[in-house]
Design a protein around this motif. Structure first.
Motif, short mmCIF file in Angstrom:
data_model
loop_
_atom_site.label_atom_id
_atom_site.label_comp_id
_atom_site.label_asym_id
_atom_site.label_seq_id
_atom_site.Cartn_x
_atom_site.Cartn_y
_atom_site.Cartn_z
N CYS A 107 31.67 7.96 34.83
CA CYS A 107 32.51 6.81 35.37
C CYS A 107 31.97 5.90 36.30
O CYS A 107 32.70 5.38 36.98
CB CYS A 107 33.89 7.56 35.94
N GLY A 108 30.71 5.89 36.23
CA GLY A 108 30.08 4.78 37.01
C GLY A 108 28.64 5.07 36.81
O GLY A 108 27.91 5.87 36.43
N HIS A 109 27.97 3.69 37.21
CA HIS A 109 26.35 3.89 37.00
C HIS A 109 25.76 2.85 38.14
O HIS A 109 26.37 1.50 38.04
CB HIS A 109 25.89 3.32 35.60
N THR A 110 24.96 3.21 38.91
CA THR A 110 24.43 2.35 39.90
C THR A 110 22.75 2.84 40.05
O THR A 110 22.59 3.81 40.57
CB THR A 110 24.72 2.48 41.18
N GLY A 111 21.74 2.01 39.70
CA GLY A 111 20.33 2.18 40.20
C GLY A 111 19.91 3.35 39.31
O GLY A 111 19.16 3.87 39.94
N GLY A 112 20.32 3.74 38.28
CA GLY A 112 19.81 5.02 37.76
C GLY A 112 20.73 6.20 38.04
O GLY A 112 20.32 7.27 37.50
N TRP A 113 21.68 5.99 38.74
CA TRP A 113 22.31 7.39 39.23
C TRP A 113 23.75 7.10 38.27
O TRP A 113 24.37 6.21 38.40
CB TRP A 113 22.81 7.08 40.81
N LEU A 114 24.13 8.15 37.81
CA LEU A 114 25.52 8.24 36.94
C LEU A 114 26.62 9.03 37.78
O LEU A 114 26.11 10.05 38.54
CB LEU A 114 25.05 9.01 35.93
N ALA A 115 27.60 8.54 37.85
CA ALA A 115 28.75 9.14 38.68
C ALA A 115 29.39 9.83 37.35
O ALA A 115 30.08 9.31 36.43
CB ALA A 115 29.76 8.30 39.23
N MET A 116 29.27 11.27 37.63
CA MET A 116 30.05 12.28 36.35
C MET A 116 30.89 12.80 36.86
O MET A 116 31.33 13.50 38.01
CB MET A 116 29.08 13.33 36.08
N ALA A 117 32.38 12.78 36.24
CA ALA A 117 33.58 13.46 36.51
C ALA A 117 33.75 14.51 35.83
O ALA A 117 33.67 14.47 34.50
CB ALA A 117 34.72 12.37 36.57
N PHE A 118 34.29 15.85 36.25
CA PHE A 118 34.28 17.10 35.46
C PHE A 118 35.61 17.28 35.69
O PHE A 118 36.16 17.78 36.54
CB PHE A 118 33.42 18.05 35.91
N ASP A 119 36.55 16.78 34.50
CA ASP A 119 38.05 16.91 34.77
C ASP A 119 38.66 18.21 34.68
O ASP A 119 39.67 18.40 35.23
CB ASP A 119 38.68 15.97 33.61
N ALA A 120 37.88 19.25 33.99
CA ALA A 120 38.59 20.75 34.08
C ALA A 120 38.77 21.13 35.21
O ALA A 120 39.64 21.78 35.53
CB ALA A 120 37.50 21.53 33.32
N ASP A 121 37.67 20.96 36.51
CA ASP A 121 37.82 21.63 37.57
C ASP A 121 38.15 20.23 38.71
O ASP A 121 37.94 20.74 39.92
CB ASP A 121 36.83 22.50 37.89
N ARG A 122 38.34 19.19 38.16
CA ARG A 122 38.51 17.99 39.24
C ARG A 122 37.50 18.00 40.05
O ARG A 122 37.60 17.66 41.26
CB ARG A 122 39.69 18.18 39.90
N SER A 123 36.03 18.13 39.84
CA SER A 123 35.10 17.87 40.68
C SER A 123 34.26 16.39 40.23
O SER A 123 34.45 16.13 39.16
CB SER A 123 34.02 19.08 40.48
N MET A 124 33.33 16.08 41.02
CA MET A 124 32.38 15.07 40.70
C MET A 124 30.95 15.30 41.13
O MET A 124 30.83 16.07 42.43
CB MET A 124 33.00 13.77 41.43
N ALA A 125 30.23 14.53 40.58
CA ALA A 125 28.66 14.52 41.14
C ALA A 125 27.90 13.38 40.71
O ALA A 125 28.38 12.73 39.64
CB ALA A 125 27.90 15.75 40.44
N LEU A 126 26.91 12.94 41.39
CA LEU A 126 26.07 11.76 41.32
C LEU A 126 24.74 12.44 40.63
O LEU A 126 24.15 13.40 41.35
CB LEU A 126 25.85 10.90 42.38
N CYS A 127 24.35 12.07 39.52
CA CYS A 127 22.98 12.44 38.99
C CYS A 127 22.16 11.32 38.54
O CYS A 127 22.60 10.35 38.07
CB CYS A 127 23.64 13.27 37.55
#
Length: 376
Positions: A107-127
């Motif tokens: 759900c987003g991208h900045t400078g090689g970092w992806l914003a990832m949403a995990f809808d099953a447990d409503r969590s989020m991480a930047l990868c």
């Protein structure tokens, strides 16, 4: 007579201990070494020196993504994985994405970092795409999240994240100040039909309303408050939105480009005889102080990439082999439309023509495709 001793060659002091033969490694040997590496390791090899970068780019051009923006999409079918589609090569390119992003929704991208949403447990991480590093962030209060933008990579000091929910609500997070999200602009959003897009611009978070208005927020997360100003007036009242959408299909995007703020509008109408009228408009903020906007009929030397998750403006001359066209708007979306049943549409501002770009093998209509722009 003793034979004279052979003198060792004189090495300047500044070269002792610092001279290295690695940059002068024969290309044939370097190619053999790089050939046994995976795509992510070859990305790291590119960063060593100019000669290594040139060798890898020439021999392994499919690696991630140093030329034109590529499209991150999910392959069709149950359990379909994430993949990169090359606009220039018109095919999906092999690349081993980090395991941390496999099950998530980008759900987003900045400078090689992806914003990832995990809808099953409503969590989020930047990868991080190259290193595989993952930074956890607390779940925003606007789940499900449609878009995340960052003021800078999460390795930079005082970075800020903004999350846009599918209900049109915006929340801010600054880990250096607080570990909790702050919801902003609820009342302002309601007056503009909710927010549909956002971008960081000139030190402020700008949000685009469904009625076409652009609002700028300057948040003070320590005081849990945000000042708001109007940069662009609404195109039409919120009460008229339903009637307008019945007559035509409108999509608006907010894009930051080297200090400029652009509003890109894609619209098309389907007439009673089946004819389709398509048009793309690009407006630029000419003066932030006076809130003057102007309509652009070309973007010399630049191509505009827009999508629901990530948008960018790219200088065409930086990627001569990519086949990009200046004054063109490339649109990515997951919906299958009557106009162009593909993930990519290319609109020429000069010719005022729209054409679809087919993706071999298709893509999942359940996940938004995301433009990944060059970041090294």
């Amino acid at each position: 007579m003793a034979s004279p001793q052979r003198r060792r060659p004189c090495i300047p002091q500044e070269r002792r201990g610092s001279a290295s033969a690695w940059p002068d490694l024969p290309p044939e040997l370097l190619e053999r070494i790089v050939a046994v590496l995976g795509p992510r390791d070859r990305v790291a090899v590119r960063l060593v020196c100019v000669s290594w970068r040139a060798c890898v780019r020439e021999r392994f051009p499919s690696d991630l993504p140093f030329e034109a923006p590529r499209l991150l999409l999910r392959r069709p079918g149950v359990g379909g994985g994430l993949a990169f589609f090359s606009l220039h090569r018109r095919k999906v390119l092999p690349f081993a994405l980090p395991a941390s992003v496999g099950a998530g929704r980008c759900c987003g991208h900045t400078g090689g970092w992806l914003a990832m949403a995990f809808d099953a447990d409503r969590s989020m991480a930047l990868c991080n795409l190259v290193t595989g590093q993952s930074v956890a962030v607390p779940p925003p209060p606007v789940f499900p999240v449609s878009k995340v933008v960052l003021s800078g990579p999460p390795t930079s000091p005082c970075w800020i994240a903004a999350a846009l929910g599918r209900t049109g609500t915006v929340a801010l997070l600054q880990p250096a100040v607080s570990g909790a999200w702050m919801t902003i602009g609820v009342e302002e959003g309601a007056r503009h039909g909710g927010f549909r897009d956002m971008a960081f611009w000139s030190g402020r978070l700008c949000a685009l309303g469904y009625d076409g208005a652009v609002l700028a927020f300057r948040g003070d997360l320590r005081a849990r408050a945000a000042a708001v100003s109007v940069l662009r007036e609404a195109d039409y009242p919120v009460d008229d939105l339903h009637g307008i959408w019945r007559r035509r299909r409108d999509r608006l995007y907010l894009v930051e480009s080297d200090g400029e703020l652009l509003v890109v509008r894609k619209l098309y109408r389907v007439w009673g005889n089946g004819a389709v009228d398509a048009q793309v408009e690009v407006q630029v903020l000419l003066s932030a102080g006076e809130r003057k906007w102007g309509l652009m009929d070309e973007t010399p030397g630049r191509a505009v990439f827009v999508g629901s998750v990530a948008s960018a403006v790219v200088a065409v001359e930086l990627y001569p082999a990519a086949g990009l066209r200046e004054s063109c708007v490339y649109l990515a979306q997951r919906e299958v439309e009557m106009l162009a049943p593909h993930a990519i549409c290319e609109y020429s501002m000069e010719e005022e023509e729209m054409r679809g770009v087919p993706i071999a093998g298709g893509h999942s209509a359940d996940v938004e495709p995301v433009w990944i722009t060059p970041f090294v």
